[in-house]
Write a protein that holds these residues in place. Structure first.
Motif, PDB file in Angstrom:
ATOM      1  N   GLN A 254      91.715  33.048  12.942  1.00  0.00           N
ATOM      2  CA  GLN A 254      90.845  33.470  12.134  1.00  0.00           C
ATOM      3  C   GLN A 254      91.155  34.523  10.820  1.00  0.00           C
ATOM      4  OE1 GLN A 254      87.020  34.870  13.479  1.00  0.00           O
ATOM      5  NE2 GLN A 254      86.197  35.303  11.438  1.00  0.00           N
ATOM      6  N   ASP A 255      91.849  35.615  11.581  1.00  0.00           N
ATOM      7  CA  ASP A 255      92.238  36.910  10.658  1.00  0.00           C
ATOM      8  C   ASP A 255      93.581  36.260   9.777  1.00  0.00           C
ATOM      9  OD1 ASP A 255      90.473  38.699  11.164  1.00  0.00           O
ATOM     10  OD2 ASP A 255      91.870  39.488  12.963  1.00  0.00           O
ATOM     11  N   ASP A 256      94.298  35.526  10.492  1.00  0.00           N
ATOM     12  CA  ASP A 256      95.571  34.829   9.770  1.00  0.00           C
ATOM     13  C   ASP A 256      96.344  35.800   9.052  1.00  0.00           C
ATOM     14  OD1 ASP A 256      97.038  32.497   9.295  1.00  0.00           O
ATOM     15  OD2 ASP A 256      95.699  31.607   7.869  1.00  0.00           O
ATOM     16  N   THR A 606      88.625  33.423   5.634  1.00  0.00           N
ATOM     17  CA  THR A 606      89.176  34.344   6.605  1.00  0.00           C
ATOM     18  C   THR A 606      88.125  35.372   6.960  1.00  0.00           C
ATOM     19  OG1 THR A 606      90.591  35.622   5.019  1.00  0.00           O
ATOM     20  CG2 THR A 606      91.842  33.769   6.109  1.00  0.00           C
ATOM     21  N   SER A 607      88.413  36.249   7.641  1.00  0.00           N
ATOM     22  CA  SER A 607      87.822  37.495   8.023  1.00  0.00           C
ATOM     23  C   SER A 607      87.599  38.557   7.020  1.00  0.00           C
ATOM     24  CB  SER A 607      88.058  38.011   9.307  1.00  0.00           C
ATOM     25  OG  SER A 607      89.483  38.646   9.082  1.00  0.00           O
ATOM     26  N   SER A 613      93.727  38.371   2.774  1.00  0.00           N
ATOM     27  CA  SER A 613      92.536  38.105   2.477  1.00  0.00           C
ATOM     28  C   SER A 613      92.077  37.579   1.084  1.00  0.00           C
ATOM     29  CB  SER A 613      91.649  39.418   2.898  1.00  0.00           C
ATOM     30  OG  SER A 613      92.081  40.370   1.842  1.00  0.00           O
ATOM     31  N   THR A 635      95.340  28.661   7.441  1.00  0.00           N
ATOM     32  CA  THR A 635      93.817  28.583   7.410  1.00  0.00           C
ATOM     33  C   THR A 635      93.514  28.014   6.036  1.00  0.00           C
ATOM     34  OG1 THR A 635      93.563  30.772   7.018  1.00  0.00           O
ATOM     35  CG2 THR A 635      93.118  29.996   9.422  1.00  0.00           C
TER      36      THR A 635
END
Length: 772
Positions: A254-256, A606-607, A613, A635
């Motif tokens: 998720q954070d990637d 992403t988050s 981001s 992602t």
């Protein structure tokens, strides 16, 4: 008025009729096929058992029915567990063999396969099994698990056609099927094919002119040698390895977050250009840290094992994710280097191949001793760009040892590499593959069906590399020559290049595959030599023109009676556009770049933390790097490349999909990179002296890599004139306002917009992005 549902029904009915018709036609061909004089277990019987029987009567003990295993002779011959007076197979006597009696039974209670399975044997398959039993029901070890031996070169009738040994095998099969090979492709198309295959770039005008003017018998070989010595060769060859090694510029999940594994990519390019032998190339990547007096370059090579996804999310269970990383390495080793579906034994014994779950975890043990954790740190600064164990690359390293690493700044550069613990971590069979359900303890080992592990090899990754390149290992050489064959011919000799096991496709030319594998080993695993061997063959040089007869006999070109014809990979489409327009930045290596991309893609995936981001586009020369240097965020992979089937690098991938969708046409029509390249090339052509026809002729040669016909020039020139008259100054300003490359101040923008549209049209020709 007919409704949409009517049309939908018509389409579905038409598809159904077509499918039924094709299936029926295929079935009739199979039913009418003659039985071979000698029925082969490997090539005739095992595929039937694998498709119809082994799910219930195969290697997986947990799913085995009636205690019967049909892939092993001893089990198939012995008395049945439930009927001691009966035997599944009685060699020479189908009337006493329960296998034959059950597959021919008219009683649905005893018929095999059971009707509920929706599986059914054709009459041809039943006749094959009957004849095989009559001939003794002889079993053979699976062909891919027997070490290859160099077969005798086959005799051929058309003795003047072969250029080398490859052609003897291809021509022999063609003659068996009543086919003749195509003539060689014309010089322009052949040079384009060769340049795309060896560099991933179109040939330059000067090279085209030089090749066309060279009438000597060695002209083609000189072009091959010239391209093989070009540094872009290493970039082209590296691309398929990046897919296999699942290289990306982000950690995944998720954070990637951002990662700095690109120096490993620089090493791969360097290794291909230096023609590092395949056995050394892979050994360094598997176990460079374990080699005696290991160097920093050998340590960098082990980044290969650390390209897998890594989580940076708080709250994860450390051991769960650590096990996932080891699993990824193990599965990649199986698929990428051995060409088997080893991962199917993660939770249970393999259902089709002779790999037990215990053997899976014995292989797992080789990768289980690394000093790593499931989640090392939360997303943040430079220290999170690589995960421990890691190495730092200093400016001094680049100057003295790692000169191939394109480090242009003084920032700290760190790369994830391999490094074992001081004490051995125990490995257990994981019940149902669950990380916290350990069962039997195991030591490092290999599947016996492939090759038992040599007791003299160390029980670590270096020992595993020695086992991999043991001359008796039946898979290593076969798998890699097949991967390279796939790169140059579009399909491997074994079409399922990641599965040489029981469920994989049989090789189209088994003797050729074995000959190539042994020849590759005999010549020191020399990759460039093998590549040259392929492209020098008459098989490779054939025209891609297809006759109706050949299309009907061999629609997929498995027999290679014509040259390969297919769309080039996503990255090379970008490279072709940039190169032909003169925009290409040919710098080799270095950090990945962020070219034009639609807004909002990263932000929604992403988050919202970390460097990746938000998408911050690069500028200047970074916009014009080769496609392989485009930053891959797992992602949210580069959209235009994903549309052309590029890998998102989540897992090991040895074979890309080849799809055709309308989105691909939309990319070529609307991608800012294509439109900018069209504008830049148009401006350069307008700056040159000469008539518009000359400019179009040059544009066509730069992009399509051949001289256009008079009719093609006439059509394009007419289109230019129409556009020039139609586009006023205001509209022209809008058409050319794409991309950041500067527009010459004094240029006539109406002419520029008109010629830009002509160039865009040429980029959108199917031939442009097709290797033929």
């Amino acid at each position: 008025m007919r409704t949409m549902s009517y049309y939908l029904f018509t389409v579905i009915a038409g598809i159904g009729w077509c499918f039924q018709s094709c299936t029926s036609s295929s079935s009739k061909m199979t039913e009418n096929a003659q039985l071979p004089d000698v029925v082969s277990y490997n090539f005739d019987i095992r595929p039937i058992l694998s498709d119809k029987c082994l799910a219930c009567h195969g290697p997986d003990a947990n799913k085995r029915q009636a205690g019967l295993r049909l892939d092993v002779a001893e089990s198939a011959y012995k008395a049945l567990k439930e009927h001691p007076s009966a035997h599944a197979l009685v060699p020479g006597k189908p009337e006493l063999s329960q296998v034959f009696l059950r597959i021919t039974s008219e009683d649905t209670a005893t018929l095999m396969p059971p009707p509920a399975s929706n599986l059914k044997l054709s009459s041809h398959e039943i006749k094959l099994i009957e004849k095989w039993i009559k001939q003794g029901a002889t079993y053979q070890k699976h062909w891919a698990f027997v070490a290859p031996k160099k077969p005798v070169l086959p005799a051929v009738n058309q003795k003047e056609w072969p250029k080398n040994e490859i052609d003897r095998f291809i021509l022999h099969k063609l003659e068996q099927n009543g086919l003749t090979p195509n003539a060689a492709a014309d010089k322009e198309r052949l040079l384009k094919r060769l340049s795309l295959d060896l560099l991933g770039l179109p040939p330059s005008l000067s090279m085209m002119d030089q090749f066309l003017a060279d009438k000597s018998p060695k002209a083609y070989e000189k072009a091959v040698d010239q391209l093989l010595s070009n540094p872009a060769y290493g970039e082209k060859m590296a691309l398929h390895w990046l897919d296999l090694a699942r290289y990306a510029d982000s950690h995944g999940y998720q954070d990637d977050g951002y990662r700095t594994q690109w120096p490993w990519r620089d090493w791969v390019i360097h290794a291909f250009n230096k023609n590092k032998p395949y056995n050394e190339f892979v050994t360094w990547q598997l176990a460079g840290d374990l080699l005696p007096a290991s160097t920093k370059e050998q340590l960098l090579a082990t980044g290969f094992n650390r390209n897998h996804k890594i989580t940076e999310e708080g709250g994860v269970i450390q051991e769960e994710y650590r096990i996932m990383y080891v699993t990824d390495r193990n599965d990649m080793f199986g698929k990428g280097l051995l060409g088997v579906t080893l991962e199917c034994a993660h939770c249970h014994d393999h259902k089709y191949d002779p790999f037990s779950q215990k053997e899976y975890y014995q292989m797992f043990a080789f990768f289980n001793n690394i000093k790593e954790v499931g989640m090392e740190s939360v997303i943040g600064g430079p220290d999170t760009y690589a995960k421990k164990p890691l190495m730092e690359i200093s400016d001094k390293d680049v100057k003295d040892i790692l000169s191939f690493v394109n480090k242009r700044d003084t920032n700290r550069l760190i790369v994830s590499v391999m490094g074992d613990q001081d004490t051995l971590r125990k490995t257990f069979v994981l019940k149902r593959g669950v990380y916290d359900a350990p069962g039997e303890e195991v030591e490092p080992g290999t599947p016996k069906a492939i090759l038992p592990f040599n007791r003299n090899y160390p029980k670590n990754r270096l020992g595993l590399a020695k086992w991999l390149f043991d001359r008796q290992n039946p898979l290593t050489a076969r798998v890699y020559v097949n991967l390279l064959w796939q790169e140059f011919f579009g399909k491997g000799i074994v079409k399922t290049s990641g599965d040489f096991g029981m469920q994989g496709e049989l090789p189209s030319h088994p003797e050729l595959l074995d000959w190539l594998a042994v020849d590759f080993m005999d010549h020191g695993w020399d990759i460039k030599r093998f590549v040259k061997q392929m492209v020098m063959s008459a098989t490779y040089r054939q025209s891609a023109v297809v006759t109706p007869e050949k299309l009907q006999t061999d629609p997929d070109n498995r027999l290679l009676a014509r040259g390969p014809r297919y769309r080039i990979p996503a990255e090379f489409i970008r490279d072709l556009v940039l190169s032909s327009s003169g925009l290409l930045n040919g710098t080799i290596g270095g950090p990945s770049v962020k070219p034009y991309q639609p807004p909002g893609l990263w932000e929604g995936s992403t988050s919202g933390r970390g460097l990746l981001s938000m998408y911050t586009q690069d500028h200047g020369s970074k916009l014009y790097r080769r496609g392989m240097y485009t930053l891959i965020k797992r992602t949210s992979p580069p959209p235009s490349m994903a549309i052309f089937d590029a890998s998102n690098r989540d897992l090991c991938e040895v074979k890309r999909l080849k799809t055709n969708t309308p989105l691909q046409a939309l990319v070529m029509l609307n991608d800012p990179a294509v439109l900018e390249a069209s504008r830049v090339l148009a401006a350069r052509l307008l700056a040159e002296k000469g008539a518009i026809n000359d400019k179009i002729n040059k544009a066509f040669r730069l992009i399509v890599s051949r001289k256009p016909t008079e009719q093609e020039v006439t059509i394009l020139a007419s289109y230019y004139e129409k556009e020039r008259q139609k586009i006023d100054r205001k509209k022209a300003e809008k058409v050319v306002a794409v991309g950041e490359y500067p527009i010459p101040a004094s240029i006539d923008k109406s002419k520029l917009a008109a010629l830009m549209r002509v160039v865009t049209t040429i980029y959108n020709l199917e031939e442009t992005i097709t290797k033929s």
